[in-house]
Design a protein around this motif. Structure first.
Motif, PDB file in Angstrom:
ATOM      1  N   TYR A 198       0.812  -1.207   0.000  1.00  0.00           N
ATOM      2  CA  TYR A 198       0.000   0.000   0.000  1.00  0.00           C
ATOM      3  C   TYR A 198       0.852   1.267   0.000  1.00  0.00           C
ATOM      4  O   TYR A 198       1.193   1.780  -1.054  1.00  0.00           O
ATOM      5  CB  TYR A 198      -0.958  -0.043   1.192  1.00  0.00           C
ATOM      6  CG  TYR A 198      -2.168   0.858   1.039  1.00  0.00           C
ATOM      7  CD1 TYR A 198      -2.798   0.992  -0.190  1.00  0.00           C
ATOM      8  CD2 TYR A 198      -2.696   1.540   2.121  1.00  0.00           C
ATOM      9  CE1 TYR A 198      -3.913   1.800  -0.336  1.00  0.00           C
ATOM     10  CE2 TYR A 198      -3.811   2.350   1.988  1.00  0.00           C
ATOM     11  CZ  TYR A 198      -4.409   2.487   0.747  1.00  0.00           C
ATOM     12  OH  TYR A 198      -5.504   3.287   0.609  1.00  0.00           O
ATOM     13  N   THR A 199       1.239   1.753   1.182  1.00  0.00           N
ATOM     14  CA  THR A 199       2.056   2.972   1.203  1.00  0.00           C
ATOM     15  C   THR A 199       3.489   2.696   1.669  1.00  0.00           C
ATOM     16  O   THR A 199       4.194   3.616   2.054  1.00  0.00           O
ATOM     17  CB  THR A 199       1.438   4.028   2.133  1.00  0.00           C
ATOM     18  OG1 THR A 199       1.420   3.511   3.458  1.00  0.00           O
ATOM     19  CG2 THR A 199       0.025   4.375   1.709  1.00  0.00           C
ATOM     20  N   MET A 253      -2.813  -4.537  -1.139  1.00  0.00           N
ATOM     21  CA  MET A 253      -3.631  -3.328  -1.317  1.00  0.00           C
ATOM     22  C   MET A 253      -3.217  -2.500  -2.532  1.00  0.00           C
ATOM     23  O   MET A 253      -3.585  -1.338  -2.652  1.00  0.00           O
ATOM     24  CB  MET A 253      -3.570  -2.435  -0.066  1.00  0.00           C
ATOM     25  CG  MET A 253      -4.252  -3.005   1.151  1.00  0.00           C
ATOM     26  SD  MET A 253      -6.037  -3.017   0.986  1.00  0.00           S
ATOM     27  CE  MET A 253      -6.396  -1.271   1.000  1.00  0.00           C
TER      28      MET A 253
ATOM     29  N   GLU B  43      -8.201  10.226  -1.730  1.00  0.00           N
ATOM     30  CA  GLU B  43      -6.834   9.693  -1.716  1.00  0.00           C
ATOM     31  C   GLU B  43      -6.172   9.950  -0.368  1.00  0.00           C
ATOM     32  O   GLU B  43      -5.522   9.078   0.197  1.00  0.00           O
ATOM     33  CB  GLU B  43      -6.000  10.344  -2.831  1.00  0.00           C
ATOM     34  CG  GLU B  43      -6.158   9.722  -4.194  1.00  0.00           C
ATOM     35  CD  GLU B  43      -5.501   8.357  -4.298  1.00  0.00           C
ATOM     36  OE1 GLU B  43      -6.248   7.361  -4.310  1.00  0.00           O
ATOM     37  OE2 GLU B  43      -4.278   8.290  -4.363  1.00  0.00           O
ATOM     38  N   GLN B  46      -7.683   7.915   2.513  1.00  0.00           N
ATOM     39  CA  GLN B  46      -7.314   6.500   2.545  1.00  0.00           C
ATOM     40  C   GLN B  46      -5.815   6.261   2.724  1.00  0.00           C
ATOM     41  O   GLN B  46      -5.412   5.217   3.230  1.00  0.00           O
ATOM     42  CB  GLN B  46      -7.783   5.809   1.258  1.00  0.00           C
ATOM     43  CG  GLN B  46      -9.300   5.798   1.109  1.00  0.00           C
ATOM     44  CD  GLN B  46      -9.767   5.027  -0.097  1.00  0.00           C
ATOM     45  OE1 GLN B  46      -8.977   4.699  -0.988  1.00  0.00           O
ATOM     46  NE2 GLN B  46     -11.047   4.739  -0.153  1.00  0.00           N
ATOM     47  N   LYS B  47      -4.990   7.196   2.291  1.00  0.00           N
ATOM     48  CA  LYS B  47      -3.555   6.922   2.270  1.00  0.00           C
ATOM     49  C   LYS B  47      -2.715   7.767   3.225  1.00  0.00           C
ATOM     50  O   LYS B  47      -1.600   7.375   3.562  1.00  0.00           O
ATOM     51  CB  LYS B  47      -3.012   7.097   0.837  1.00  0.00           C
ATOM     52  CG  LYS B  47      -3.520   6.042  -0.123  1.00  0.00           C
ATOM     53  CD  LYS B  47      -2.872   6.209  -1.490  1.00  0.00           C
ATOM     54  CE  LYS B  47      -3.311   5.097  -2.430  1.00  0.00           C
ATOM     55  NZ  LYS B  47      -2.778   5.279  -3.793  1.00  0.00           N
ATOM     56  N   VAL B 217      -7.328   1.124   4.182  1.00  0.00           N
ATOM     57  CA  VAL B 217      -7.847   2.460   3.917  1.00  0.00           C
ATOM     58  C   VAL B 217      -8.284   3.194   5.185  1.00  0.00           C
ATOM     59  O   VAL B 217      -8.498   4.406   5.158  1.00  0.00           O
ATOM     60  CB  VAL B 217      -9.036   2.399   2.928  1.00  0.00           C
ATOM     61  CG1 VAL B 217      -8.577   1.857   1.588  1.00  0.00           C
ATOM     62  CG2 VAL B 217     -10.169   1.537   3.485  1.00  0.00           C
TER      63      VAL B 217
END
Lengths: 289, 346
Positions: A198-199, A253, B43, B46-47, B217
């Motif tokens: 994801y990140t 994700m 965005e 969620q991030k 998320v």
């Protein structure tokens, strides 16, 4: 339009091969050659849609260029024939989204090894059924007219541990030559992926186990359909074809999708392995004989 | 058998036809103000990694949505839209958050309301880095106080260096009584350089910081902390004399990480002002209209698993004496560090 063309081509070849019937006018020629191989190489070009949510939420499109090479070896054990197929592809594509502001460059190398059993449904029709494994290594790089800061790259390393592979091949005899029509269909079942979460950033990667993900069919769907026609010319064989490749995954994700439609142009050569010479024996038309 | 083949065929064809319509925009929606606003808000929702940590210091993100949506609906051109979106992102009070377009870049001013603790004019005096200073990679260095104090100025953690380069510098300081590392107004860079730099000041391996990153998320969907161990420089020079690290509000991101990684090590003292923070590694996303937004995607915790998003306190707080700087050309922070090393001040 791309999808319609690929679906129609797939339909045509698939139905042709499934409903092929034995003909008394068999093309098979008895010979004492236990091994033979086919080598082909060429270029691919077409259209690609690509989406990596790690880099952008948008769908990118571009024109891929690809160099490919394929080698098929035949191994006979008694009355049974087995084929191993090795495939190598170098792929490059420059893509942009609808806004045209930023660019994504996708580059990767794909290697696959297939092993088939020749299920001879008819003398002129070979239903090659088997499995494959392979890998894809590469990355997507975002470039922008704007300053984009850290981490605009998405590195990709995927290993296909196991997939199903089918390659129905029809040999059509003309006056003096044999035209080989093949339609190879690959379906990935399980594999390993190297991907951040994801990140997550690559720069943080002290614990590499965080990046490795074992994924099954449900997490990553990938199939490819390659339709080829080998057209013998005077001294060489021209290979024309179409590749349609679709992959869709949601691993860690990160939504990753690719639709790749390519026209293939190249050359194909059949070899006698024992002598290492080109096929000059008029009786040996293709490796299936 | 034919039925099986036909079944597979139908399944495959349906997957081919299944398309990516959820990702497509047409020319109308790509540049639609409200579409871009909703997209950007979501965005970040969620991030962006800092919502949980900043919940008491920033506005509720849902309330921000409702407030700024009305502003967006009143925008008459893309410049106005940019300003509204930039203002919305500045509600996050994060120096890692930027909005980038072809005509402007927005940023949150984390140095606002803090005094400037560095004067570049004075630093370039012969007393400091003017004459006789050397330069290697991103380092400028020389000895002060007649060779008793080593001084390294490192202004950008994006400037890569090799261990051997730092070995050479530290070896040249072997006859000094102590070292000053000046990272004031260093806005950050690469964490790899942080690890490399700190490794020349540690005797034993230690966990310097931890990273957590979002795995979903939700505002609280985080991974477990992944620790980052710094080892003593392999076959490199370890500096084992007093070290004074000069910091100020301009120490952001990787420099902030450097500050809390090196703080608390034996022989190391942080001197100056509170650092600027920035404890999340930045990521980039793209808006439908092609603008890009930068945001914190991870959280970096210090060795005690505390977040230093709003900065690291120095061991000794000291700010630039501007009168002294303008009248005598002296940097009182460097001078004080020298005094500590020479034992003039205890």
């Amino acid at each position: 339009m791309e999808r319609i063309v690929c679906v129609l081509s797939f339909c045509l070849v698939f139905l042709t091969t499934v409903f092929a019937e034995d003909t008394p006018d068999s093309l098979s020629v008895k010979n004492d050659i236990g091994l033979s191989k086919n080598f082909s190489f060429g270029l691919g070009f077409g259209r690609e849609n690509h989406h990596v949510s790690y880099l952008s939420p948008l769908l990118y499109s571009g024109t891929p260029v690809e160099i490919w090479a394929e080698r098929i070896n035949r191994k006979s054990k008694g009355d049974n024939d087995f084929y191993s197929l090795t495939n190598l592809r170098l792929h490059k594509c420059s893509l942009s989204a609808l806004n045209k502001e930023n660019k994504m460059d996708a580059s990767y190398i794909t290697f696959e090894y297939h092993y088939f059993y020749d299920w001879k449904l008819a003398p002129n029709f070979h239903m090659l059924c088997g499995a494959y494994s392979g890998g894809e290594f590469g990355g997507d790089m975002m470039t922008s007219k704007l300053w984009v800061g850290n981490n605009p790259n998405y590195l990709r390393a995927e290993v296909d541990l196991l997939g199903l592979s089918f390659r129905p091949t029809l040999c059509v005899k003309t006056k003096r030559r044999v035209i080989k029509i093949s339609n190879q269909f690959d379906l990935r079942l399980a594999g390993l992926s190297y991907t951040p979460t994801y990140t997550q950033l690559y720069l943080d990667g002290n614990d590499m186990s965080e990046y490795i993900d074992f994924n099954s069919f449900s997490e990553k769907i990938r199939f490819a359909n390659k339709f080829t026609v080998d057209l013998p010319l005077r001294k060489t064989t021209l290979r024309l074809g179409m590749l349609v490749e679709r992959s869709k995954s949601n691993i860690n994700m990160i939504d990753n999708r690719t639709l790749n439609v390519q026209a293939l142009v190249g050359f194909s050569f059949d070899y006698l392995t024992k002598s290492g010479r080109l096929n000059k024996n008029s009786q040996l038309k293709t490796i299936f004989e | 058998m034919k039925k099986i083949f036909v079944g597979i065929f139908v399944a495959v064809v349906s997957t081919f036809v299944a398309c990516d319509d959820d990702l497509k925009y047409d020319m109308d929606t790509v540049y639609d103000y409200e579409t871009n606003f909703e997209f950007l808000w979501k965005e970040f929702d969620q991030k962006y990694s800092m919502f949980g940590y900043k919940k008491d210091s920033i506005k509720d993100w849902n309330a921000v949505h409702d407030e700024y949506l009305t502003y967006v609906r009143n925008c008459k051109n893309e410049v106005e839209l940019f300003d509204v979106l930039a203002a919305m992102l500045n509600e996050l009070k994060d120096g890692h958050v930027n909005l980038l377009s072809s005509f402007d870049i927005s940023s949150y001013d984390f140095e606002d309301d803090y005094p400037s603790d560095i004067d570049y004019g004075i630093l370039s005096n012969d007393r400091y880095l003017g004459k006789n200073s050397r330069r290697s990679a991103g380092f400028k260095y020389k000895t002060l106080r007649e060779g008793k104090v080593g001084y390294i100025r490192y202004a950008d953690f994006n400037e890569d260096f090799t261990s051997s380069q730092l070995d050479f510098i530290l070896t040249s300081f072997e006859n000094t009584d102590g070292l000053i590392i000046d990272v004031r107004s260093n806005y950050g860079g690469t964490l790899i350089n942080v690890d490399e730099f700190v490794s020349h000041f540690v005797d034993d391996p230690y966990i310097a910081y931890h990273t957590i990153y979002k795995k979903g998320v939700g505002h609280s969907d985080f991974s477990s902390p992944v620790s980052n161990t710094i080892y003593p420089a392999n076959n490199g020079v370890i500096y084992r004399k007093p070290v004074y690290v000069l910091v100020d509000r301009g120490c952001f991101s990787a420099t902030n990480c450097f500050a809390f990684s090196i703080k608390g090590l034996p022989r190391v003292t942080l001197l100056g002002g509170k650092t600027g923070g920035g404890a999340g590694a930045p990521m980039v996303t793209e808006l439908p209209n092609g603008w890009t937004a930068r945001f914190s995607g991870t959280i970096i915790l210090d060795k005690d698993k505390q977040i230093a998003e709003f900065g690291v306190d120095p061991d000794i707080e000291l700010h630039l004496d501007k009168d002294l700087a303008y009248t005598q050309g002296l940097d009182n922070i460097i001078e004080t560090a020298c005094d500590y090393i020479e034992g003039v001040v205890k």
